[in-house]
Scaffold this active site. Sequence first.
Site, PDB file in Angstrom:
ATOM      1  N   PHE A 136     -39.937  -0.055   6.717  1.00  0.00           N
ATOM      2  CA  PHE A 136     -39.210   0.286   5.504  1.00  0.00           C
ATOM      3  C   PHE A 136     -40.132   1.162   4.649  1.00  0.00           C
ATOM      4  O   PHE A 136     -41.330   0.887   4.533  1.00  0.00           O
ATOM      5  CB  PHE A 136     -38.839  -0.997   4.752  1.00  0.00           C
ATOM      6  CG  PHE A 136     -37.939  -0.774   3.577  1.00  0.00           C
ATOM      7  CD1 PHE A 136     -36.588  -0.503   3.754  1.00  0.00           C
ATOM      8  CD2 PHE A 136     -38.430  -0.829   2.288  1.00  0.00           C
ATOM      9  CE1 PHE A 136     -35.750  -0.287   2.671  1.00  0.00           C
ATOM     10  CE2 PHE A 136     -37.600  -0.609   1.186  1.00  0.00           C
ATOM     11  CZ  PHE A 136     -36.256  -0.344   1.377  1.00  0.00           C
ATOM     12  N   ASP A 205     -44.148  -8.648   7.404  1.00  0.00           N
ATOM     13  CA  ASP A 205     -43.041  -8.503   6.456  1.00  0.00           C
ATOM     14  C   ASP A 205     -41.834  -9.220   7.072  1.00  0.00           C
ATOM     15  O   ASP A 205     -41.334  -8.818   8.124  1.00  0.00           O
ATOM     16  CB  ASP A 205     -42.742  -7.015   6.236  1.00  0.00           C
ATOM     17  CG  ASP A 205     -41.616  -6.764   5.245  1.00  0.00           C
ATOM     18  OD1 ASP A 205     -40.734  -7.624   5.106  1.00  0.00           O
ATOM     19  OD2 ASP A 205     -41.603  -5.689   4.628  1.00  0.00           O
ATOM     20  N   TYR A 230     -33.521 -12.183  -1.441  1.00  0.00           N
ATOM     21  CA  TYR A 230     -32.152 -11.820  -1.800  1.00  0.00           C
ATOM     22  C   TYR A 230     -31.295 -11.449  -0.592  1.00  0.00           C
ATOM     23  O   TYR A 230     -30.122 -11.121  -0.747  1.00  0.00           O
ATOM     24  CB  TYR A 230     -32.137 -10.681  -2.830  1.00  0.00           C
ATOM     25  CG  TYR A 230     -33.062  -9.522  -2.537  1.00  0.00           C
ATOM     26  CD1 TYR A 230     -32.727  -8.549  -1.615  1.00  0.00           C
ATOM     27  CD2 TYR A 230     -34.273  -9.409  -3.201  1.00  0.00           C
ATOM     28  CE1 TYR A 230     -33.568  -7.494  -1.356  1.00  0.00           C
ATOM     29  CE2 TYR A 230     -35.130  -8.359  -2.960  1.00  0.00           C
ATOM     30  CZ  TYR A 230     -34.778  -7.397  -2.027  1.00  0.00           C
ATOM     31  OH  TYR A 230     -35.632  -6.352  -1.764  1.00  0.00           O
ATOM     32  N   LYS A 231     -31.859 -11.480   0.599  1.00  0.00           N
ATOM     33  CA  LYS A 231     -31.071 -11.172   1.789  1.00  0.00           C
ATOM     34  C   LYS A 231     -30.526 -12.479   2.389  1.00  0.00           C
ATOM     35  O   LYS A 231     -29.606 -13.083   1.842  1.00  0.00           O
ATOM     36  CB  LYS A 231     -31.920 -10.386   2.790  1.00  0.00           C
ATOM     37  CG  LYS A 231     -32.436  -9.056   2.247  1.00  0.00           C
ATOM     38  CD  LYS A 231     -33.220  -8.288   3.293  1.00  0.00           C
ATOM     39  CE  LYS A 231     -33.949  -7.088   2.706  1.00  0.00           C
ATOM     40  NZ  LYS A 231     -33.052  -6.056   2.167  1.00  0.00           N
ATOM     41  N   ARG A 379     -24.627  -0.209   9.588  1.00  0.00           N
ATOM     42  CA  ARG A 379     -25.389  -1.445   9.683  1.00  0.00           C
ATOM     43  C   ARG A 379     -24.497  -2.628   9.308  1.00  0.00           C
ATOM     44  O   ARG A 379     -23.865  -2.631   8.260  1.00  0.00           O
ATOM     45  CB  ARG A 379     -26.582  -1.390   8.705  1.00  0.00           C
ATOM     46  CG  ARG A 379     -27.909  -1.603   9.349  1.00  0.00           C
ATOM     47  CD  ARG A 379     -29.067  -1.555   8.383  1.00  0.00           C
ATOM     48  NE  ARG A 379     -28.802  -1.978   7.013  1.00  0.00           N
ATOM     49  CZ  ARG A 379     -29.718  -2.488   6.212  1.00  0.00           C
ATOM     50  NH1 ARG A 379     -30.954  -2.675   6.642  1.00  0.00           N
ATOM     51  NH2 ARG A 379     -29.433  -2.810   4.968  1.00  0.00           N
TER      52      ARG A 379
END
Length: 411
Positions: A136, A205, A230-231, A379
């Site tokens: 990312f 990560d 938050y995922k 996605r």
Amino acid sequence: MSESGGRASEPAFKARELDASDELAGVRSRFVLDDVVYLDGNSLGALPAAVPGRVEDVVRRQWGELRIRSWEESGWWTAPERIGDRIAPLVGSGAGQIVVGDSTSVNIFKALVGAVRLARLGDPGRDEIVVDATTFPTDGYIATSAARMTGCTLRPVTPAEVPGVLGDRTAAVLLNHVDYRTGRLHDLPALTAAVHAAGAVAVWDLCHSAGALPVGLDEHGVDLAVGCTYKYLNGGPGSPAYLYVRRDLQARFDSPLPGWNSHAEPFGMRPDYEPADGALRGRVGTPDILSMLALEAALEVWDGVSVESVRAKSLALTDFFLECVARYVPTGRVESLTPAAHEERGSQVALRCADAGEVMERLIERGVVGDFRHPDVLRFGFTPLYVGFGDVERAARALGETLGAGGGAAG
């Protein structure tokens, strides 16, 4: 759609059968959901039903009535490590090794600079940071800055290339457990072992794996790890991230961001810095109490749920989605970038599609929410706690119809 093979071959009927036997089906009621098929939980998880009431209590009673007394009486002061202990089982960590607070980016910076400092305790000549070249973007930005700050050379490579580039100059290695674009799951145990064999420090990560699949931080000897909440952990927009520091490294972990909240005597107001014991030295400033306590409430959806059962359903959901896509979408219209092998797959499916941006807009109009990644990737994230097999079938059918299949079989 062909009827050969009988009714059981129809995706819609199969979805009903799978939903009827789903041991996690009841967990769906712990979330605030509507008729939308929400497949973007790998970007922002759905709202757990317990959160609004808890936030109201924090604002009206804890802040509004108790005010500053809540630091002690409501447990605000101990929230970072208390909530860290709540996350720990979800990533295979024992208690006392995770502290919650700050953003993912800030924690990556702390972990990566701290990793270099740890490596140099054993060998001051280590001057290279290896980073996942497919990571990312923020991870790469932070790694570049950390390398500049520590006088290291940055070496971007793909995860598959990591074992071949490790050597006596390697100080730290930053890798993503799951690739955010493709959903590819990287081999954390083997890559961690390779980093250790080279005498370097492994930083992982976990943003796209925590809450979706077993991680095994303690089992595999991971040194440092960072993740967002938050995922798949459904902590809410901008909810605080967390930092894992393996227990035997804590006394030597030297954070590049020493703050009053990580001081051994935070209220001593001493001019010299002395780090607190344990994972607390990963704290920096005053915790973000509102979002942190919302996260704590959100984590209650995990009561009675094992990560192993979530992983089993995740694989079943993504398998079924790929099966439905093959059935509904015209041949050659999309290409899966997500590995077919279970051991290489996270909890999302990425499909390459020439007009992906427009296609996703049309899917959202039809009540199927995924997301688009430039230039050509659709996605779809599958959160097993609230996504059902009926959702999967509906999403694939909508995709097929959007791409011109008309709901019929695709080849």
